[in-house]
Design a protein around this motif. Sequence first.
Motif, PDB file in Angstrom:
ATOM      1  N   ASN A  45       0.837  -1.201   0.000  1.00  0.00           N
ATOM      2  CA  ASN A  45       0.000   0.000   0.000  1.00  0.00           C
ATOM      3  C   ASN A  45       0.873   1.254   0.000  1.00  0.00           C
ATOM      4  O   ASN A  45       0.554   2.236  -0.672  1.00  0.00           O
ATOM      5  N   TYR A  46       1.971   1.218   0.753  1.00  0.00           N
ATOM      6  CA  TYR A  46       2.875   2.357   0.768  1.00  0.00           C
ATOM      7  C   TYR A  46       3.568   2.528  -0.580  1.00  0.00           C
ATOM      8  O   TYR A  46       3.838   3.658  -0.997  1.00  0.00           O
ATOM      9  N   ALA A  47       3.862   1.439  -1.276  1.00  0.00           N
ATOM     10  CA  ALA A  47       4.453   1.532  -2.615  1.00  0.00           C
ATOM     11  C   ALA A  47       3.471   2.189  -3.582  1.00  0.00           C
ATOM     12  O   ALA A  47       3.861   3.033  -4.404  1.00  0.00           O
ATOM     13  N   VAL A  48       2.196   1.837  -3.479  1.00  0.00           N
ATOM     14  CA  VAL A  48       1.169   2.457  -4.331  1.00  0.00           C
ATOM     15  C   VAL A  48       1.053   3.946  -4.006  1.00  0.00           C
ATOM     16  O   VAL A  48       0.935   4.785  -4.907  1.00  0.00           O
ATOM     17  N   LEU A  49       1.098   4.283  -2.726  1.00  0.00           N
ATOM     18  CA  LEU A  49       1.035   5.690  -2.317  1.00  0.00           C
ATOM     19  C   LEU A  49       2.218   6.467  -2.890  1.00  0.00           C
ATOM     20  O   LEU A  49       2.048   7.581  -3.402  1.00  0.00           O
ATOM     21  N   PHE A  50       3.415   5.876  -2.857  1.00  0.00           N
ATOM     22  CA  PHE A  50       4.595   6.526  -3.421  1.00  0.00           C
ATOM     23  C   PHE A  50       4.445   6.727  -4.934  1.00  0.00           C
ATOM     24  O   PHE A  50       4.795   7.790  -5.463  1.00  0.00           O
ATOM     25  N   VAL A  51       3.920   5.729  -5.633  1.00  0.00           N
ATOM     26  CA  VAL A  51       3.714   5.848  -7.082  1.00  0.00           C
ATOM     27  C   VAL A  51       2.686   6.933  -7.389  1.00  0.00           C
ATOM     28  O   VAL A  51       2.873   7.739  -8.310  1.00  0.00           O
ATOM     29  N   MET A  52       1.617   6.995  -6.594  1.00  0.00           N
ATOM     30  CA  MET A  52       0.597   8.024  -6.811  1.00  0.00           C
ATOM     31  C   MET A  52       1.161   9.423  -6.563  1.00  0.00           C
ATOM     32  O   MET A  52       0.873  10.359  -7.324  1.00  0.00           O
ATOM     33  N   LEU A  53       1.975   9.592  -5.538  1.00  0.00           N
ATOM     34  CA  LEU A  53       2.611  10.886  -5.294  1.00  0.00           C
ATOM     35  C   LEU A  53       3.613  11.226  -6.395  1.00  0.00           C
ATOM     36  O   LEU A  53       3.759  12.395  -6.758  1.00  0.00           O
ATOM     37  N   SER A  54       4.282  10.220  -6.945  1.00  0.00           N
ATOM     38  CA  SER A  54       5.207  10.453  -8.056  1.00  0.00           C
ATOM     39  C   SER A  54       4.461  10.946  -9.288  1.00  0.00           C
ATOM     40  O   SER A  54       4.895  11.898  -9.952  1.00  0.00           O
ATOM     41  N   TYR A  56       1.553  12.446  -9.285  1.00  0.00           N
ATOM     42  CA  TYR A  56       1.065  13.784  -8.968  1.00  0.00           C
ATOM     43  C   TYR A  56       2.171  14.826  -9.143  1.00  0.00           C
ATOM     44  O   TYR A  56       1.930  15.899  -9.691  1.00  0.00           O
ATOM     45  N   SER A  57       3.386  14.497  -8.695  1.00  0.00           N
ATOM     46  CA  SER A  57       4.480  15.466  -8.811  1.00  0.00           C
ATOM     47  C   SER A  57       4.833  15.730 -10.273  1.00  0.00           C
ATOM     48  O   SER A  57       5.199  16.854 -10.626  1.00  0.00           O
ATOM     49  N   LEU A  58       4.723  14.717 -11.120  1.00  0.00           N
ATOM     50  CA  LEU A  58       4.988  14.941 -12.544  1.00  0.00           C
ATOM     51  C   LEU A  58       3.857  15.703 -13.226  1.00  0.00           C
ATOM     52  O   LEU A  58       4.106  16.512 -14.124  1.00  0.00           O
ATOM     53  N   LEU A  59       2.624  15.458 -12.808  1.00  0.00           N
ATOM     54  CA  LEU A  59       1.497  16.167 -13.413  1.00  0.00           C
ATOM     55  C   LEU A  59       1.451  17.634 -12.992  1.00  0.00           C
ATOM     56  O   LEU A  59       0.875  18.465 -13.698  1.00  0.00           O
ATOM     57  N   THR A  60       2.028  17.949 -11.839  1.00  0.00           N
ATOM     58  CA  THR A  60       2.065  19.344 -11.418  1.00  0.00           C
ATOM     59  C   THR A  60       3.333  20.053 -11.893  1.00  0.00           C
ATOM     60  O   THR A  60       3.433  21.265 -11.737  1.00  0.00           O
ATOM     61  N   ASN A  61       4.279  19.337 -12.442  1.00  0.00           N
ATOM     62  CA  ASN A  61       5.483  19.915 -13.031  1.00  0.00           C
ATOM     63  C   ASN A  61       5.548  19.429 -14.485  1.00  0.00           C
ATOM     64  O   ASN A  61       6.308  18.529 -14.825  1.00  0.00           O
ATOM     65  N   LEU A  62       4.731  20.047 -15.321  1.00  0.00           N
ATOM     66  CA  LEU A  62       4.594  19.582 -16.703  1.00  0.00           C
ATOM     67  C   LEU A  62       5.878  19.739 -17.508  1.00  0.00           C
ATOM     68  O   LEU A  62       6.127  18.952 -18.422  1.00  0.00           O
ATOM     69  N   LEU A  63       6.697  20.733 -17.173  1.00  0.00           N
ATOM     70  CA  LEU A  63       7.956  20.884 -17.898  1.00  0.00           C
ATOM     71  C   LEU A  63       8.880  19.697 -17.631  1.00  0.00           C
ATOM     72  O   LEU A  63       9.513  19.181 -18.555  1.00  0.00           O
ATOM     73  N   LEU A  64       8.936  19.245 -16.396  1.00  0.00           N
ATOM     74  CA  LEU A  64       9.752  18.065 -16.079  1.00  0.00           C
ATOM     75  C   LEU A  64       9.203  16.832 -16.788  1.00  0.00           C
ATOM     76  O   LEU A  64       9.971  16.023 -17.314  1.00  0.00           O
ATOM     77  N   LEU A  65       7.892  16.681 -16.816  1.00  0.00           N
ATOM     78  CA  LEU A  65       7.283  15.564 -17.546  1.00  0.00           C
ATOM     79  C   LEU A  65       7.632  15.639 -19.026  1.00  0.00           C
ATOM     80  O   LEU A  65       7.991  14.624 -19.643  1.00  0.00           O
ATOM     81  N   PHE A  66       7.589  16.842 -19.604  1.00  0.00           N
ATOM     82  CA  PHE A  66       7.949  17.012 -21.007  1.00  0.00           C
ATOM     83  C   PHE A  66       9.405  16.645 -21.256  1.00  0.00           C
ATOM     84  O   PHE A  66       9.724  15.972 -22.243  1.00  0.00           O
ATOM     85  N   VAL A  67      10.311  17.056 -20.364  1.00  0.00           N
ATOM     86  CA  VAL A  67      11.733  16.747 -20.527  1.00  0.00           C
ATOM     87  C   VAL A  67      11.962  15.244 -20.447  1.00  0.00           C
ATOM     88  O   VAL A  67      12.728  14.681 -21.240  1.00  0.00           O
ATOM     89  N   ILE A  68      11.292  14.581 -19.522  1.00  0.00           N
ATOM     90  CA  ILE A  68      11.442  13.125 -19.409  1.00  0.00           C
ATOM     91  C   ILE A  68      10.954  12.441 -20.678  1.00  0.00           C
ATOM     92  O   ILE A  68      11.621  11.552 -21.216  1.00  0.00           O
ATOM     93  N   ILE A  69       9.802  12.857 -21.183  1.00  0.00           N
ATOM     94  CA  ILE A  69       9.262  12.267 -22.414  1.00  0.00           C
ATOM     95  C   ILE A  69      10.187  12.585 -23.592  1.00  0.00           C
ATOM     96  O   ILE A  69      10.432  11.725 -24.449  1.00  0.00           O
ATOM     97  N   LEU A  70      10.724  13.803 -23.636  1.00  0.00           N
ATOM     98  CA  LEU A  70      11.641  14.195 -24.713  1.00  0.00           C
ATOM     99  C   LEU A  70      12.893  13.325 -24.706  1.00  0.00           C
ATOM    100  O   LEU A  70      13.308  12.820 -25.750  1.00  0.00           O
ATOM    101  N   VAL A  71      13.495  13.134 -23.549  1.00  0.00           N
ATOM    102  CA  VAL A  71      14.732  12.347 -23.466  1.00  0.00           C
ATOM    103  C   VAL A  71      14.463  10.886 -23.800  1.00  0.00           C
ATOM    104  O   VAL A  71      15.184  10.268 -24.591  1.00  0.00           O
TER     105      VAL A  71
END
Length: 150
Positions: A45-54, A56-71
């Motif tokens: 359950n804690y692993a799922v919580l960590f994945v959900m927070l991860s 969320y952090s990428l969805l609130t930092n769209l530039l970082l998500l874009f850079v990850i997808i770009l690379v």
Amino acid sequence: MPLASRFSNLKPLGEFFDVKRFSKPQNFGEVQSRINYNLGYFSSNYAVLFVMLSIYSLLTNLLLLFVIILVVGGMWGIGRLQGRDLEFGNTRVTSSQLYSGLLVVSIPLGLFASPISTFLWLIGASGCSILGHAAFLDKPAESAFSEEAV
């Protein structure tokens, strides 16, 4: 499959959010005991919580998500060339030039996207959530009897 076995022992949400078992620990020894028990018992359950927070952090930092997808997309696309040159009309671009171009674009964008602060937020948010839950959720009554028998 280790990932499937990790999530096969998820505890039900009713047990994970059992409000009746939330209480303030009496002392630090009880905090340690609760954390040790709950981290082992609710690890999936804690692993799922960590994945959900991860996520969320990428969805609130769209530039970082874009850079990850770009690379990832750039590495995949350059890898698909299998060492051949990319040709645009009369222009030839080698795979080393493509890797260099990807590096030149992604490093400044990646630094501007503040990955370190996002990572630190993720560590802090998951640490507070997981350790807070583990410290304040009392162990079930059955576990107290099994510890005394040892």
